[in-house]
Design a protein around this motif. Structure first.
Motif, PDB file in Angstrom:
ATOM      1  N   HIS A 119      80.877  50.641  -1.461  1.00  0.00           N
ATOM      2  CA  HIS A 119      81.905  50.466  -0.437  1.00  0.00           C
ATOM      3  C   HIS A 119      83.287  50.796  -0.994  1.00  0.00           C
ATOM      4  O   HIS A 119      83.568  50.578  -2.182  1.00  0.00           O
ATOM      5  CB  HIS A 119      81.907  49.030   0.089  1.00  0.00           C
ATOM      6  CG  HIS A 119      80.598  48.597   0.660  1.00  0.00           C
ATOM      7  ND1 HIS A 119      80.061  49.136   1.808  1.00  0.00           N
ATOM      8  CD2 HIS A 119      79.692  47.663   0.222  1.00  0.00           C
ATOM      9  CE1 HIS A 119      78.899  48.562   2.073  1.00  0.00           C
ATOM     10  NE2 HIS A 119      78.648  47.672   1.130  1.00  0.00           N
ATOM     11  N   GLU A 120      84.150  51.279  -0.113  1.00  0.00           N
ATOM     12  CA  GLU A 120      85.525  51.562  -0.520  1.00  0.00           C
ATOM     13  C   GLU A 120      86.218  50.292  -1.010  1.00  0.00           C
ATOM     14  O   GLU A 120      87.016  50.337  -1.959  1.00  0.00           O
ATOM     15  CB  GLU A 120      86.302  52.173   0.643  1.00  0.00           C
ATOM     16  CG  GLU A 120      87.732  52.554   0.258  1.00  0.00           C
ATOM     17  CD  GLU A 120      88.512  53.168   1.400  1.00  0.00           C
ATOM     18  OE1 GLU A 120      89.612  53.696   1.146  1.00  0.00           O
ATOM     19  OE2 GLU A 120      88.019  53.132   2.554  1.00  0.00           O
TER      20      GLU A 120
ATOM     21  N   LYS B 140      90.357  56.293  -6.656  1.00  0.00           N
ATOM     22  CA  LYS B 140      89.087  56.215  -5.937  1.00  0.00           C
ATOM     23  C   LYS B 140      88.964  57.424  -5.024  1.00  0.00           C
ATOM     24  O   LYS B 140      89.965  57.972  -4.555  1.00  0.00           O
ATOM     25  CB  LYS B 140      88.984  54.916  -5.124  1.00  0.00           C
ATOM     26  CG  LYS B 140      89.904  54.812  -3.925  1.00  0.00           C
ATOM     27  CD  LYS B 140      89.640  53.517  -3.163  1.00  0.00           C
ATOM     28  CE  LYS B 140      90.373  53.455  -1.824  1.00  0.00           C
ATOM     29  NZ  LYS B 140      91.828  53.336  -1.960  1.00  0.00           N
ATOM     30  N   ALA B 141      87.733  57.865  -4.792  1.00  0.00           N
ATOM     31  CA  ALA B 141      87.496  59.034  -3.954  1.00  0.00           C
ATOM     32  C   ALA B 141      86.067  58.993  -3.447  1.00  0.00           C
ATOM     33  O   ALA B 141      85.189  58.381  -4.061  1.00  0.00           O
ATOM     34  CB  ALA B 141      87.742  60.321  -4.731  1.00  0.00           C
ATOM     35  N   ARG B 142      85.845  59.668  -2.348  1.00  0.00           N
ATOM     36  CA  ARG B 142      84.500  59.765  -1.765  1.00  0.00           C
ATOM     37  C   ARG B 142      83.840  61.055  -2.240  1.00  0.00           C
ATOM     38  O   ARG B 142      84.482  62.110  -2.332  1.00  0.00           O
ATOM     39  CB  ARG B 142      84.596  59.769  -0.231  1.00  0.00           C
ATOM     40  CG  ARG B 142      83.242  59.595   0.476  1.00  0.00           C
ATOM     41  CD  ARG B 142      82.765  58.173   0.341  1.00  0.00           C
ATOM     42  NE  ARG B 142      81.441  57.952   0.870  1.00  0.00           N
ATOM     43  CZ  ARG B 142      81.199  57.428   2.077  1.00  0.00           C
ATOM     44  NH1 ARG B 142      82.210  57.116   2.878  1.00  0.00           N
ATOM     45  NH2 ARG B 142      79.970  57.219   2.487  1.00  0.00           N
TER      46      ARG B 142
ATOM     47  N   TRP C 125      81.277  56.017  -2.883  1.00  0.00           N
ATOM     48  CA  TRP C 125      82.644  55.966  -3.376  1.00  0.00           C
ATOM     49  C   TRP C 125      82.604  55.987  -4.894  1.00  0.00           C
ATOM     50  O   TRP C 125      81.704  55.413  -5.506  1.00  0.00           O
ATOM     51  CB  TRP C 125      83.354  54.709  -2.882  1.00  0.00           C
ATOM     52  CG  TRP C 125      83.756  54.834  -1.439  1.00  0.00           C
ATOM     53  CD1 TRP C 125      83.027  54.469  -0.357  1.00  0.00           C
ATOM     54  CD2 TRP C 125      84.975  55.385  -0.956  1.00  0.00           C
ATOM     55  NE1 TRP C 125      83.705  54.772   0.801  1.00  0.00           N
ATOM     56  CE2 TRP C 125      84.915  55.331   0.458  1.00  0.00           C
ATOM     57  CE3 TRP C 125      86.115  55.927  -1.562  1.00  0.00           C
ATOM     58  CZ2 TRP C 125      85.948  55.793   1.263  1.00  0.00           C
ATOM     59  CZ3 TRP C 125      87.148  56.392  -0.767  1.00  0.00           C
ATOM     60  CH2 TRP C 125      87.066  56.316   0.628  1.00  0.00           C
TER      61      TRP C 125
ATOM     62  N   SER D 177      79.915  54.893  -9.590  1.00  0.00           N
ATOM     63  CA  SER D 177      79.721  54.940  -8.143  1.00  0.00           C
ATOM     64  C   SER D 177      79.620  53.529  -7.591  1.00  0.00           C
ATOM     65  O   SER D 177      79.065  52.628  -8.232  1.00  0.00           O
ATOM     66  CB  SER D 177      78.472  55.743  -7.784  1.00  0.00           C
ATOM     67  OG  SER D 177      77.315  55.143  -8.320  1.00  0.00           O
TER      68      SER D 177
ATOM     69  N   LEU E 215      84.910  65.856  -4.846  1.00  0.00           N
ATOM     70  CA  LEU E 215      85.584  64.635  -4.425  1.00  0.00           C
ATOM     71  C   LEU E 215      86.649  64.971  -3.391  1.00  0.00           C
ATOM     72  O   LEU E 215      87.201  66.071  -3.399  1.00  0.00           O
ATOM     73  CB  LEU E 215      86.249  63.944  -5.622  1.00  0.00           C
ATOM     74  CG  LEU E 215      85.347  63.465  -6.751  1.00  0.00           C
ATOM     75  CD1 LEU E 215      86.188  62.872  -7.871  1.00  0.00           C
ATOM     76  CD2 LEU E 215      84.325  62.458  -6.247  1.00  0.00           C
TER      77      LEU E 215
ATOM     78  N   THR F 200      76.538  60.301  -1.229  1.00  0.00           N
ATOM     79  CA  THR F 200      78.001  60.426  -1.206  1.00  0.00           C
ATOM     80  C   THR F 200      78.654  59.044  -1.275  1.00  0.00           C
ATOM     81  O   THR F 200      79.297  58.586  -0.330  1.00  0.00           O
ATOM     82  CB  THR F 200      78.473  61.168   0.058  1.00  0.00           C
ATOM     83  OG1 THR F 200      77.971  60.489   1.221  1.00  0.00           O
ATOM     84  CG2 THR F 200      77.990  62.609   0.062  1.00  0.00           C
TER      85      THR F 200
ATOM     86  N   ALA G 168      85.518  49.760  -4.594  1.00  0.00           N
ATOM     87  CA  ALA G 168      86.295  50.687  -5.417  1.00  0.00           C
ATOM     88  C   ALA G 168      87.739  50.221  -5.543  1.00  0.00           C
ATOM     89  O   ALA G 168      88.339  50.285  -6.623  1.00  0.00           O
ATOM     90  CB  ALA G 168      86.230  52.088  -4.825  1.00  0.00           C
ATOM     91  N   GLN G 169      88.303  49.732  -4.442  1.00  0.00           N
ATOM     92  CA  GLN G 169      89.687  49.276  -4.476  1.00  0.00           C
ATOM     93  C   GLN G 169      89.845  48.061  -5.394  1.00  0.00           C
ATOM     94  O   GLN G 169      90.809  47.972  -6.164  1.00  0.00           O
ATOM     95  CB  GLN G 169      90.165  48.934  -3.063  1.00  0.00           C
ATOM     96  CG  GLN G 169      91.612  48.514  -2.972  1.00  0.00           C
ATOM     97  CD  GLN G 169      92.561  49.576  -3.481  1.00  0.00           C
ATOM     98  OE1 GLN G 169      92.376  50.760  -3.220  1.00  0.00           O
ATOM     99  NE2 GLN G 169      93.590  49.147  -4.201  1.00  0.00           N
TER     100      GLN G 169
END
Length: 283
Positions: free
Chosen positions: A248-249, A267-269, A164, A245, A36, A162, A252-253
């Motif tokens: 989109h970011e 949150k992390a990629r 988010w 998973s 991550l 990969t 996650a937010q």
């Protein structure tokens, strides 16, 4: 070179099968490791007097027990090095979370000192040293997402999706020996090939420790049920952290904004190349 500042990224076990138990008490595993873009940060300043000194934002682990100090001293002894180091550890990853924080810190220390002390040791040599500190250390040393077997030390690089991730820590520490010692733990999952695991994909991936951890730790079970309302969750390692998973970011937010105040989440990629190795490549 007198000083280095480097990341120690978290890892996820996106799949974890327990295929047997060895005579020495360790378990045979099959797992998929992925990094991550979130983790601890370490700062290293070279000393010429052989002293290894650690300052850390984590004050619950004695200095001599910290894997950072143990890694530095192991390297000193292995190559008979007379140099020392001041290390500052900014600890962000929870203890007992299944994110590999201590192993990642140890691997970053080995790679940093290889540069700082101008040792020129190969990744294989550093990984062999790391394995003496913990089974997860080699994957952080090599720095690529991997299919792992044995106790987690036999590694084959892989390319994973990969997305988010939202990682949720329910505020407790899971004791790995308790999980692996539990009579009800699944220990007989039939081995599969790496090709089959990758072909089946994330929808089929699971963690054999999940049922046992949820039974032993009700707060993990509670967090699992809550996260299930948003996306299919998985346990990483033996927990306590769960993850899901998201495409989109922004998704996650939005999920992060709903997490309870008594839990910690971020949150992390996902990364196939470790952020540590990305940083080292720029040196």
């Amino acid at each position: 070179m007198k000083e280095l500042i480097l990341p120690a990224p978290a890892k996820l076990n996106r799949l974890l099968h327990i295929t047997g138990r060895r005579s020495d008490g360790y378990h045979e595993l099959q797992t998929l490791f992925q990094f991550l873009d979130h983790g601890d940060t370490l700062r290293f300043r070279r000393r010429d007097d052989g002293i290894v000194n650690l300052e850390s934002t984590l004050d619950t682990v004695a200095q001599n027990d910290n894997l950072v100090v143990r890694a530095a001293r192991l390297l000193q002894v292995d190559i008979d090095c007379r140099l020392g180091v001041d290390i500052h550890l900014d600890k962000r990853l929870p203890l007992g979370g299944g994110l590999g924080g201590g192993s990642s810190d140890a691997a970053t220390t080995l790679l940093a000192l290889n540069h700082l002390w101008n040792l020129g040791l190969s990744p294989d040599r550093l990984a062999a040293l790391g394995l003496r500190l913990g089974a997860d250390v080699p994957v952080f040393v090599y720095g690529h997402a991997a299919w792992a077997e044995g106790i987690g030390e036999r590694l084959t690089p892989v390319e994973l999706d990969t997305p988010w991730f939202v990682v949720l820590h329910p505020g407790i520490e899971v004791a790995t020996p308790q999980v692996f010692g539990a009579p009800q733990l699944t220990r007989n999952t039939p081995p599969i090939s790496m090709a089959r695991a990758l072909q089946e994909g994330p929808e089929a991936w699971r963690n054999d420790c999940e049922a046992t951890v949820r039974r032993l730790y009700p707060r993990v079970d509670e967090a699992f049920e809550w996260l299930s309302a948003f996306a299919p969750p998985l346990l990483t390692g033996t927990g306590a952290c769960l993850f899901c998973s998201l495409q989109h970011e922004s998704d996650a937010q939005r999920l992060l904004e709903q997490v309870r105040d008594d839990w910690h989440a971020f949150k992390a990629r996902g990364c196939n190349v470790s952020p540590l190795h990305q940083a080292l490549s720029l040196m």
